[in-house]
Design a protein around this motif. Sequence first.
Motif, PDB file in Angstrom:
ATOM      1  N   SER A   8      12.306  61.685  10.873  1.00 26.48           N
ATOM      2  CA  SER A   8      11.844  60.332  11.157  1.00 26.48           C
ATOM      3  C   SER A   8      11.037  60.375  12.450  1.00 26.48           C
ATOM      4  O   SER A   8      11.538  60.809  13.486  1.00 26.48           O
ATOM      5  N   GLN A  37      10.039  59.324   7.208  1.00 26.36           N
ATOM      6  CA  GLN A  37       9.721  58.020   7.769  1.00 26.36           C
ATOM      7  C   GLN A  37       8.752  58.160   8.940  1.00 26.36           C
ATOM      8  O   GLN A  37       8.895  59.039   9.781  1.00 26.36           O
ATOM      9  N   LYS A  39       7.132  55.510  11.867  1.00 22.83           N
ATOM     10  CA  LYS A  39       7.129  54.155  12.428  1.00 22.83           C
ATOM     11  C   LYS A  39       6.131  54.099  13.578  1.00 22.83           C
ATOM     12  O   LYS A  39       5.936  55.089  14.287  1.00 22.83           O
ATOM     13  N   SER A  67       8.431  56.521   4.062  1.00 22.08           N
ATOM     14  CA  SER A  67       8.618  55.139   4.502  1.00 22.08           C
ATOM     15  C   SER A  67       7.734  54.876   5.717  1.00 22.08           C
ATOM     16  O   SER A  67       7.627  55.721   6.615  1.00 22.08           O
TER      17      SER A  67
END
Length: 444
Positions: A8, A37, A39, A67
């Motif tokens: 992530s 992921q 972000k 994601s």
Amino acid sequence: MKKEQNFSILIAGGGSTFTPGIILMLLDHMDTFPIRQIKLYDNDKERQETIARACEILLKERFPQVSFSYTTDPEKAFTDVDFVMAHIRVGKYAMREKDEKIPLKYDVVGQETCGPGGIAYGMRSIGGVLELLDYMEKYSPNAWMLNYSNPAAIVAEATRKLRPNAKIINICDMPIGIERSFATILGLKDRKEMICRYYGLNHFGWWTSITDKDGNDLMEKLKDYVKDNGYVVNTVDFQHKDPSWKDTYMKVKDVYALDPDTLPNTYLKYYLCQDYVVAHSDKSYTRANEVMAGREKQIFTAAQEIIDKGTAADCAFHVDNHASFIVDLARAIAFNTGERMLLIVKNEGAISNFDEDAMVEVPCIVGKNGPEPLAMGKIPIFQKGLMEQQVAVEKLVVEAWAERSYQKLWQALTLSKTVPSGETAKKILDDLIEANKEFWPELR
């Protein structure tokens, strides 16, 4: 971290023009550094929105299993991440323009990371990077921060002094760009075909040895080229095509002449050719203006086109130099690869005749516990003297920020090799204080 783990990633500074290049590089390396992921986090919602919406489309088309999200909420951003890739610019390009133009008003080098401009930028960056570190420690204490927020030397000193136990590695892409030029000059396919020895501070260092993997010397061929051409080569290096960069790469030949036993970092021209730099600066149109009219406009135009079309097919986003470097670093930590990389670390004897506490830039072996610096031995008087002066500047800036000390910041500016006198330093400082009211701590 286990081989089967999917990682992530949080990109802090999500609205940066470099964010798309980092994402593209992450996607290019999914086979060796798998991601579950990505972000984005930025405190400028509107700026991030444009970049993020374009990147969201790109990800859905190319790797829909990854994601993706973006936010201005620190808890949402920093929760459940393995790596924070940080590249923030406190004050954005509007403040960079002031960093460059205020010193030039006094015929002093106006540059983003060097001299008064770098000091001003550092005073803004320290608080921003410390804030990110504190968020990471609170919400994902096992994560690593890979920081290339500038000015890296001052930020690295600040984190050493003020967050000594933080899991942060400070890095810079500039030597990577230069080593790519070396590879081109030598006719090599990749800079990783070379083994380099280098020492210095960030934006303030020298290559002392470059060989191929069999140990054959490559320095003499490079020196023959550099003495006439500097580091100018015809490459597709997206970041360094602008006229100001070509001038910087050419000026290397004059910096090199001061010590023909080494090859210098390009940024040394700001400390060793100050009069030339000022004489060849346009006081009304600096590098900040060049970036705003060039890269800034290009990337945001490309992002908007993706949003308008609803597809990232044939998009104008590029992979950047530092994007490849940062993925290599993350992989080295994640999989304990022992890769050799140039990083900014606490000296602790790596340069044997230099300040133990100085944050130096040297080759390191990188594994799951972070970087292990390689011994560079003793350095010559010329480089040692320059570095001691510059380290003192960086330490004074951090002390000035921590103590809210006008006196120490004035001393830092006066000590900078780019500034001719204490009197000039005071005039520049007073102008910078006025310009940075919104960003600096109040000095007393």
